[in-house]
Design a protein around this motif. Structure first.
Motif, PDB file in Angstrom:
ATOM      1  N   VAL A 144      26.771 -17.846   8.603  1.00  0.00           N
ATOM      2  CA  VAL A 144      26.247 -18.910   7.750  1.00  0.00           C
ATOM      3  C   VAL A 144      24.913 -18.492   7.141  1.00  0.00           C
ATOM      4  CG1 VAL A 144      25.361 -21.270   7.720  1.00  0.00           C
ATOM      5  CG2 VAL A 144      27.456 -20.740   8.987  1.00  0.00           C
ATOM      6  N   ARG A 145      24.818 -18.609   5.836  1.00  0.00           N
ATOM      7  CA  ARG A 145      23.584 -18.291   5.118  1.00  0.00           C
ATOM      8  C   ARG A 145      22.930 -19.531   4.518  1.00  0.00           C
ATOM      9  NH1 ARG A 145      24.341 -15.013   8.018  1.00  0.00           N
ATOM     10  NH2 ARG A 145      24.699 -12.791   7.748  1.00  0.00           N
ATOM     11  N   ALA A 146      23.718 -20.590   4.327  1.00  0.00           N
ATOM     12  CA  ALA A 146      23.176 -21.858   3.845  1.00  0.00           C
ATOM     13  C   ALA A 146      24.178 -22.950   4.176  1.00  0.00           C
ATOM     14  CB  ALA A 146      22.918 -21.823   2.337  1.00  0.00           C
ATOM     15  N   VAL A 147      23.659 -24.148   4.424  1.00  0.00           N
ATOM     16  CA  VAL A 147      24.526 -25.308   4.640  1.00  0.00           C
ATOM     17  C   VAL A 147      23.764 -26.540   4.175  1.00  0.00           C
ATOM     18  CG1 VAL A 147      23.813 -25.380   7.075  1.00  0.00           C
ATOM     19  CG2 VAL A 147      25.816 -26.658   6.338  1.00  0.00           C
ATOM     20  N   TRP A 148      24.438 -27.372   3.375  1.00  0.00           N
ATOM     21  CA  TRP A 148      23.727 -28.483   2.746  1.00  0.00           C
ATOM     22  C   TRP A 148      24.704 -29.571   2.303  1.00  0.00           C
ATOM     23  CZ3 TRP A 148      25.093 -28.355  -2.593  1.00  0.00           C
ATOM     24  CH2 TRP A 148      25.602 -27.131  -3.039  1.00  0.00           C
ATOM     25  N   VAL A 149      24.158 -30.758   2.117  1.00  0.00           N
ATOM     26  CA  VAL A 149      24.919 -31.903   1.630  1.00  0.00           C
ATOM     27  C   VAL A 149      24.644 -32.057   0.134  1.00  0.00           C
ATOM     28  CG1 VAL A 149      25.267 -34.401   1.824  1.00  0.00           C
ATOM     29  CG2 VAL A 149      24.774 -33.031   3.876  1.00  0.00           C
ATOM     30  N   ASP A 150      25.694 -32.099  -0.660  1.00  0.00           N
ATOM     31  CA  ASP A 150      25.560 -32.211  -2.115  1.00  0.00           C
ATOM     32  C   ASP A 150      25.471 -33.691  -2.494  1.00  0.00           C
ATOM     33  OD1 ASP A 150      25.633 -32.032  -4.841  1.00  0.00           O
ATOM     34  OD2 ASP A 150      27.387 -30.717  -4.938  1.00  0.00           O
ATOM     35  N   ARG A 151      24.271 -34.241  -2.418  1.00  0.00           N
ATOM     36  CA  ARG A 151      24.071 -35.656  -2.735  1.00  0.00           C
ATOM     37  C   ARG A 151      24.345 -35.974  -4.189  1.00  0.00           C
ATOM     38  NH1 ARG A 151      19.631 -37.627  -3.018  1.00  0.00           N
ATOM     39  NH2 ARG A 151      20.010 -39.795  -2.454  1.00  0.00           N
ATOM     40  N   ALA A 152      24.255 -34.991  -5.059  1.00  0.00           N
ATOM     41  CA  ALA A 152      24.501 -35.244  -6.479  1.00  0.00           C
ATOM     42  C   ALA A 152      25.901 -35.788  -6.708  1.00  0.00           C
ATOM     43  CB  ALA A 152      24.291 -33.967  -7.291  1.00  0.00           C
ATOM     44  N   ALA A 153      26.847 -35.385  -5.869  1.00  0.00           N
ATOM     45  CA  ALA A 153      28.219 -35.854  -6.023  1.00  0.00           C
ATOM     46  C   ALA A 153      28.385 -37.309  -5.599  1.00  0.00           C
ATOM     47  CB  ALA A 153      29.163 -34.966  -5.216  1.00  0.00           C
ATOM     48  N   ARG A 154      27.392 -37.862  -4.897  1.00  0.00           N
ATOM     49  CA  ARG A 154      27.440 -39.265  -4.478  1.00  0.00           C
ATOM     50  C   ARG A 154      26.760 -40.173  -5.498  1.00  0.00           C
ATOM     51  NH1 ARG A 154      27.343 -43.908  -3.489  1.00  0.00           N
ATOM     52  NH2 ARG A 154      27.518 -45.014  -1.481  1.00  0.00           N
ATOM     53  N   LYS A 155      26.062 -39.592  -6.456  1.00  0.00           N
ATOM     54  CA  LYS A 155      25.305 -40.376  -7.427  1.00  0.00           C
ATOM     55  C   LYS A 155      26.201 -40.922  -8.527  1.00  0.00           C
ATOM     56  CE  LYS A 155      20.700 -38.365  -7.029  1.00  0.00           C
ATOM     57  NZ  LYS A 155      19.570 -37.795  -7.790  1.00  0.00           N
ATOM     58  N   GLY A 156      25.711 -41.972  -9.177  1.00  0.00           N
ATOM     59  CA  GLY A 156      26.410 -42.516 -10.327  1.00  0.00           C
ATOM     60  C   GLY A 156      27.471 -43.539  -9.940  1.00  0.00           C
ATOM     61  N   THR A 157      28.351 -43.836 -10.881  1.00  0.00           N
ATOM     62  CA  THR A 157      29.398 -44.824 -10.673  1.00  0.00           C
ATOM     63  C   THR A 157      30.723 -44.137 -10.376  1.00  0.00           C
ATOM     64  OG1 THR A 157      29.881 -44.893 -13.048  1.00  0.00           O
ATOM     65  CG2 THR A 157      28.261 -46.470 -12.203  1.00  0.00           C
ATOM     66  N   GLY A 158      31.600 -44.871  -9.728  1.00  0.00           N
ATOM     67  CA  GLY A 158      32.930 -44.341  -9.449  1.00  0.00           C
ATOM     68  C   GLY A 158      32.941 -43.201  -8.466  1.00  0.00           C
ATOM     69  N   THR A 159      31.998 -43.195  -7.524  1.00  0.00           N
ATOM     70  CA  THR A 159      31.893 -42.090  -6.579  1.00  0.00           C
ATOM     71  C   THR A 159      32.585 -42.445  -5.272  1.00  0.00           C
ATOM     72  OG1 THR A 159      29.858 -42.863  -5.533  1.00  0.00           O
ATOM     73  CG2 THR A 159      29.633 -41.554  -7.523  1.00  0.00           C
ATOM     74  N   SER A 160      32.853 -41.431  -4.457  1.00  0.00           N
ATOM     75  CA  SER A 160      33.194 -41.656  -3.064  1.00  0.00           C
ATOM     76  C   SER A 160      31.953 -42.141  -2.335  1.00  0.00           C
ATOM     77  CB  SER A 160      33.706 -40.369  -2.416  1.00  0.00           C
ATOM     78  OG  SER A 160      33.856 -40.515  -1.018  1.00  0.00           O
ATOM     79  N   ASP A 161      32.157 -42.799  -1.192  1.00  0.00           N
ATOM     80  CA  ASP A 161      31.002 -43.187  -0.374  1.00  0.00           C
ATOM     81  C   ASP A 161      30.540 -42.048   0.524  1.00  0.00           C
ATOM     82  OD1 ASP A 161      33.402 -43.455   0.941  1.00  0.00           O
ATOM     83  OD2 ASP A 161      33.053 -45.485   1.679  1.00  0.00           O
ATOM     84  N   HIS A 162      31.192 -40.902   0.443  1.00  0.00           N
ATOM     85  CA  HIS A 162      30.781 -39.697   1.151  1.00  0.00           C
ATOM     86  C   HIS A 162      30.315 -38.647   0.134  1.00  0.00           C
ATOM     87  CE1 HIS A 162      32.940 -40.593   5.077  1.00  0.00           C
ATOM     88  NE2 HIS A 162      33.483 -41.480   4.255  1.00  0.00           N
ATOM     89  N   ALA A 163      29.498 -37.717   0.588  1.00  0.00           N
ATOM     90  CA  ALA A 163      29.097 -36.564  -0.219  1.00  0.00           C
ATOM     91  C   ALA A 163      29.694 -35.296   0.380  1.00  0.00           C
ATOM     92  CB  ALA A 163      27.575 -36.443  -0.261  1.00  0.00           C
ATOM     93  N   PRO A 164      29.949 -34.276  -0.435  1.00  0.00           N
ATOM     94  CA  PRO A 164      30.440 -33.006   0.110  1.00  0.00           C
ATOM     95  C   PRO A 164      29.402 -32.324   0.993  1.00  0.00           C
ATOM     96  CG  PRO A 164      30.734 -33.133  -2.289  1.00  0.00           C
ATOM     97  CD  PRO A 164      29.832 -34.255  -1.894  1.00  0.00           C
ATOM     98  N   VAL A 165      29.893 -31.650   2.025  1.00  0.00           N
ATOM     99  CA  VAL A 165      29.059 -30.769   2.843  1.00  0.00           C
ATOM    100  C   VAL A 165      29.494 -29.337   2.544  1.00  0.00           C
ATOM    101  CG1 VAL A 165      28.238 -30.199   5.140  1.00  0.00           C
ATOM    102  CG2 VAL A 165      28.970 -32.544   4.632  1.00  0.00           C
ATOM    103  N   VAL A 166      28.545 -28.493   2.218  1.00  0.00           N
ATOM    104  CA  VAL A 166      28.826 -27.142   1.728  1.00  0.00           C
ATOM    105  C   VAL A 166      28.267 -26.109   2.703  1.00  0.00           C
ATOM    106  CG1 VAL A 166      28.535 -25.530  -0.196  1.00  0.00           C
ATOM    107  CG2 VAL A 166      28.715 -27.999  -0.644  1.00  0.00           C
TER     108      VAL A 166
END
Length: 295
Positions: free
Chosen positions: A233-255
């Motif tokens: 593993v070199r990086a691990v993070w939650v992509d909060r940008a994918a949770r922003k705006g309208t019509g989103t899932s209530d979860h964000a991707p974890v990368v």
């Protein structure tokens, strides 16, 4: 290799957002949960878009509220649909799918919610997790393994914005956390918490009461890996940008980035949230102002 997990909360409703995110984040392997589609419907909706982007995929769903999938640009071998030896409710549900992708055995998992502690679904959840542990023990003996998905468990109090709000509720009970601890004790590492041990990190925010802008969240989407994967593993993070705006899932991707980190060692949540909802714990150390783009 970039591996991600995302509870999409209806692949049909998020079709455009999923494709946009694939183009922006460029993951090599994606585990999806709660697709809410049958296998045929998923194929009809996504076959062309995924083919154009170089993904093969496997889906396991019945068109109701469950459904899991794996998308891969690094091979998709030895696909298994369903959790071997797992209990049903009353019949086996489409909550697990596995494939070998570029040498790593990958499981996309949607662990039962549990509902309430006195509901039969809670007993089902604990039995399901015990069966998952048996699978992990068996498969980890044969090579690199990752289990990713919506576990519907916050591992510790630090993974919940306010424990007082969850008193007596599922997701935080000792029995659930013990079941998760037994799973990790079988040889798995929580790679996000290992990388960011002291930071406020959430992956889920309820749609109600402005939970997302207030950062009233939970970390229930986990990325667990055997030691031979965790050391890559070199990086691990939650992509909060994918949770922003309208019509989103209530979860964000974890990368999770293995071997290389195309966007640098970003995280733990990108872009970082405001300080609200931190419950006095340390804030994030993310330095990016927006969701990173892979180059």
């Amino acid at each position: 290799m970039r591996i991600a997990t995302w509870n999409i909360n209806s692949a049909k409703a998020r079709q455009a957002r999923l494709i946009e995110w694939l183009d922006r984040a460029e993951p090599d392997v994606v585990c999806l949960q709660e697709t809410k589609l049958s296998d045929g419907a998923f194929l009809e909706l996504f076959d062309e878009d995924l083919f154009r982007r170089g993904y093969r995929f496997a889906h396991h769903g019945d068109g109701r509220w469950n459904g899991v999938a794996i998308l891969s640009r690094g091979g998709l071998d030895d696909v298994v649909r369903g959790l071997p030896g797992g209990p049903g409710f009353p019949d086996p549900e489409p909550r697990a799918i596995a494939a070998t992708c570029d040498g790593v055995r990958v499981w996309s998992l949607y662990v039962p919610n549990g509902r309430t502690v006195d509901d039969p679904h809670y007993t089902y959840k604990l039995a399901w997790l015990a069966a998952l542990r048996d699978v992990v023990v068996a498969e980890s003996a044969h090579g690199p393994l990752m289990t990713l998905g919506d576990f519907n468990i916050a591992p510790t109090d630090a993974d919940v914005w306010d424990m007082a709000q969850f008193e007596g509720a599922t997701h935080v009970t000792p029995a659930e956390r013990d079941a998760l601890a037994r799973l990790t004790a079988a040889g798995l590492t929580d790679v996000l918490r290992t990388r960011w041990p002291d930071d406020v990190v959430y992956t889920y925010w309820d749609y109600r009461q402005l939970c997302f802008p207030k950062n009233y969240g939970m970390r229930i989407d986990l990325t667990l890996a055997t030691a031979d994967v965790a050391e890559r593993v070199r990086a691990v993070w939650v992509d909060r940008a994918a949770r922003k705006g309208t019509g989103t899932s209530d979860h964000a991707p974890v990368v999770v980035d293995l071997d290389t980190a195309p966007d640098g060692d970003v995280g733990p949540m990108v872009p970082p949230p405001s300080a609200r909802g931190s419950s006095g714990r340390s804030g994030t150390r993310a330095t990016a102002d927006g969701a990173p783009r892979r180059r």
